[in-house]
Write an enzyme that holds these catalytic residues in place. Structure first.
Site, PDB file in Angstrom:
ATOM      1  N   LYS A  71       0.795  -1.238   0.000  1.00 37.85           N
ATOM      2  CA  LYS A  71       0.000   0.000   0.000  1.00 37.85           C
ATOM      3  C   LYS A  71       0.820   1.277   0.000  1.00 37.85           C
ATOM      4  O   LYS A  71       0.435   2.257  -0.627  1.00 37.85           O
ATOM      5  CB  LYS A  71      -0.901   0.015   1.231  1.00 37.85           C
ATOM      6  N   ASP A 107     -10.042   2.859   2.823  1.00 40.47           N
ATOM      7  CA  ASP A 107     -10.091   2.325   4.192  1.00 40.47           C
ATOM      8  C   ASP A 107     -10.671   3.360   5.158  1.00 40.47           C
ATOM      9  O   ASP A 107     -11.409   3.020   6.081  1.00 40.47           O
ATOM     10  CB  ASP A 107      -8.682   1.949   4.683  1.00 40.47           C
TER      11      ASP A 107
HETATM   12  P1  NAP Z   1       0.745  -2.917  10.500  1.00 42.80           P
HETATM   13  O1  NAP Z   1       0.936  -1.692   9.667  1.00 42.80           O
HETATM   14  O2  NAP Z   1       1.735  -4.004  10.460  1.00 42.80           O
HETATM   15  O3  NAP Z   1       0.593  -2.404  12.031  1.00 42.80           O
HETATM   16  C1  NAP Z   1       0.333  -3.309  13.074  1.00 42.80           C
HETATM   17  C2  NAP Z   1       0.397  -2.565  14.411  1.00 42.80           C
HETATM   18  O4  NAP Z   1       0.100  -3.524  15.433  1.00 42.80           O
HETATM   19  C3  NAP Z   1       1.788  -1.996  14.727  1.00 42.80           C
HETATM   20  O5  NAP Z   1       1.652  -0.865  15.531  1.00 42.80           O
HETATM   21  C4  NAP Z   1       2.406  -3.161  15.511  1.00 42.80           C
HETATM   22  O6  NAP Z   1       3.460  -2.784  16.355  1.00 42.80           O
HETATM   23  C5  NAP Z   1       1.207  -3.576  16.345  1.00 42.80           C
HETATM   24  N1  NAP Z   1       1.379  -4.912  16.878  1.00 42.80           N
HETATM   25  C6  NAP Z   1       1.677  -6.056  16.198  1.00 42.80           C
HETATM   26  N2  NAP Z   1       1.754  -7.096  17.048  1.00 42.80           N
HETATM   27  C7  NAP Z   1       1.530  -6.594  18.288  1.00 42.80           C
HETATM   28  C8  NAP Z   1       1.489  -7.176  19.573  1.00 42.80           C
HETATM   29  N3  NAP Z   1       1.701  -8.475  19.761  1.00 42.80           N
HETATM   30  N4  NAP Z   1       1.217  -6.377  20.631  1.00 42.80           N
HETATM   31  C9  NAP Z   1       1.001  -5.049  20.458  1.00 42.80           C
HETATM   32  N5  NAP Z   1       1.028  -4.431  19.257  1.00 42.80           N
HETATM   33  C10 NAP Z   1       1.287  -5.208  18.184  1.00 42.80           C
HETATM   34  O7  NAP Z   1      -0.654  -3.608  10.189  1.00 42.80           O
HETATM   35  P2  NAP Z   1      -1.998  -2.867   9.764  1.00 42.80           P
HETATM   36  O8  NAP Z   1      -2.028  -2.767   8.302  1.00 42.80           O
HETATM   37  O9  NAP Z   1      -2.119  -1.622  10.550  1.00 42.80           O
HETATM   38  O10 NAP Z   1      -3.121  -3.953  10.208  1.00 42.80           O
HETATM   39  C11 NAP Z   1      -3.401  -4.207  11.562  1.00 42.80           C
HETATM   40  C12 NAP Z   1      -4.586  -5.180  11.706  1.00 42.80           C
HETATM   41  O11 NAP Z   1      -5.772  -4.591  11.223  1.00 42.80           O
HETATM   42  C13 NAP Z   1      -4.404  -6.484  10.939  1.00 42.80           C
HETATM   43  O12 NAP Z   1      -4.874  -7.545  11.739  1.00 42.80           O
HETATM   44  C14 NAP Z   1      -5.307  -6.335   9.761  1.00 42.80           C
HETATM   45  O13 NAP Z   1      -5.810  -7.573   9.325  1.00 42.80           O
HETATM   46  C15 NAP Z   1      -6.427  -5.482  10.321  1.00 42.80           C
HETATM   47  N6  NAP Z   1      -7.099  -4.686   9.300  1.00 42.80           N
HETATM   48  C16 NAP Z   1      -8.406  -4.930   9.024  1.00 42.80           C
HETATM   49  C17 NAP Z   1      -9.078  -4.153   8.095  1.00 42.80           C
HETATM   50  C18 NAP Z   1     -10.527  -4.395   7.827  1.00 42.80           C
HETATM   51  O14 NAP Z   1     -11.019  -3.938   6.777  1.00 42.80           O
HETATM   52  N7  NAP Z   1     -11.231  -5.039   8.701  1.00 42.80           N
HETATM   53  C19 NAP Z   1      -8.415  -3.117   7.426  1.00 42.80           C
HETATM   54  C20 NAP Z   1      -7.099  -2.905   7.729  1.00 42.80           C
HETATM   55  C21 NAP Z   1      -6.440  -3.707   8.660  1.00 42.80           C
HETATM   56  P3  NAP Z   1       4.972  -3.252  15.963  1.00 42.80           P
HETATM   57  O15 NAP Z   1       5.347  -2.424  14.777  1.00 42.80           O
HETATM   58  O16 NAP Z   1       5.728  -2.973  17.216  1.00 42.80           O
HETATM   59  O17 NAP Z   1       4.906  -4.722  15.630  1.00 42.80           O
END
Ligand code: NAP
Length: 309
Positions: A71, A107
């Site tokens: 993205k 989004d």
């Molecule tokens: P991302 O850019 O990788 O960000 C993930 C965030 O979660 C980062 O701040 C990361 O911190 C944190 N994190 C990961 N593991 C963690 C843990 N064990 N404890 C605490 N914090 C943790 O991912 P993203 O794109 O934002 O997506 C995040 C989630 O949202 C995913 O599960 C995705 O499937 C979901 N999502 C859903 C939709 C929907 O339409 N429903 C849309 C977008 C995203 P670190 O960098 O320290 O690891």
């Protein structure tokens, strides 16, 4: 009648729900078309992206969705960014407009659309120059990655105060600084997931949003809300994770009698907004969400559905 050639680029994309959503939407609007998956490994991103962009220019493709991990990288490949994509710093939808490839981000409005569906959106923004003082709604977002930023923008643009809680304080602080700069105001505060989450953030908190992958299949026995901190009374809890449909965080909240929602509505919302960019048609959100819930594999919570981000 036009035939719509649509698809999704990401890695991995094999278990994506997007083809199902878009096929249901095409059917609901009585349109003909297809929605294909374009798995693109990160090391081949440049060639793959250039080829898809060329196909959009040639009108061999009519619309493309972009998901993890491409993205942010796609920003550099488009001729124009919409305001949403600019603010989010990420592109999830591509289309051709007057010969130029446009990068959009659905989004942000997709999340908001689902909040409105749920009746959780709070007040409408006060009209410009109005003397009316509206209540301030506060939300805590767990995570500070791409999805957390999109949710923060959606809320802040509608007048909410937002706390971004990350396990790495540097990440939360950087995201907060960037968002406040783009939003032209201090609407976002950095919080620490490791410390007292509720300290330094005004109360009451109206909503908690999980924007981390914690709790997602297969690690379903975890949640990102600190174990030692009770979930505040009176909040609504939204988990962007939708596999499993009832995450541990949502179970904890439900047990305390709090309203909950998973991220399937946001997923469908962002998909339909992209569909509208491509076809100029918008099927009923409720009807498509209902159809998706019924057509999804009933055992989907035991499969590694690729999250759409
Ligand atoms: P991302 O850019 O990788 O960000 C993930 C965030 O979660 C980062 O701040 C990361 O911190 C944190 N994190 C990961 N593991 C963690 C843990 N064990 N404890 C605490 N914090 C943790 O991912 P993203 O794109 O934002 O997506 C995040 C989630 O949202 C995913 O599960 C995705 O499937 C979901 N999502 C859903 C939709 C929907 O339409 N429903 C849309 C977008 C995203 P670190 O960098 O320290 O690891």
């Amino acid at each position: 009648m036009p035939y719509y050639r649509l698809g999704l680029i990401g890695w991995p994309v094999a278990h994506s729900l997007s083809p199902l959503i878009h096929h249901v939407a095409l059917q609901a609007c009585d349109l003909e078309g297809e929605y294909r998956l374009y798995p693109l490994e990160p090391q081949h991103f440049n060639e793959g992206a250039a080829s898809l962009i060329q196909q959009l220019r040639n009108e061999e493709l009519n619309g493309i969705n972009v998901t993890v991990p491409h993205k942010q990288h796609m920003l550099a490949y488009v001729d124009r960014l919409t305001a949403s994509a600019e603010t989010a710093g990420a592109v999830n939808t591509l289309y051709l407009e007057e010969g130029r490839v446009v990068g959009d981000n659905t989004d942000i409005p997709g999340f908001w659309m689902d909040l409105e569906r749920l009746g959780w959106a709070g007040q409408k923004a006060a009209p410009a120059h109005s003397q009316i003082t509206l209540p301030v709604y506060r939300a805590i977002i767990l995570g500070a990655g791409g999805a957390a930023r999109a949710v923060a923008v959606a809320l802040a643009e509608h007048g909410w105060q937002v706390g971004l809680a990350a396990r790495r304080s540097a990440q939360a602080q950087q995201a907060t600084a960037e968002l406040n700069r783009k939003l032209n105001g201090p609407q976002v505060a950095a919080l620490s997931l490791n410390g007292d989450l509720l300290a330094n953030f005004g109360e009451p908190v109206a909503m908690i949003v999980n924007a981390t992958p914690v709790g997602m299949f297969p690690e379903i026995d975890a949640d990102a809300w600190p174990e030692q901190t009770p979930i505040p009374q009176g909040v609504r809890v939204y988990d962007l994770v939708y596999n499993p449909p009832q995450t541990r965080l949502l179970q904890r909240a439900s047990t305390s009698g709090l309203p909950t929602a998973n991220g399937l509505g946001m997923l469908v919302g962002q998909a339909l907004l992209a569909f509208q960019c491509w076809t100029k048609q918008m099927p009923s959100f409720e009807a498509i969400l209902h159809a998706i819930r019924h057509q999804m594999d009933p055992n989907y919570s035991t499969h590694p559905i690729q999250p759409e981000i």
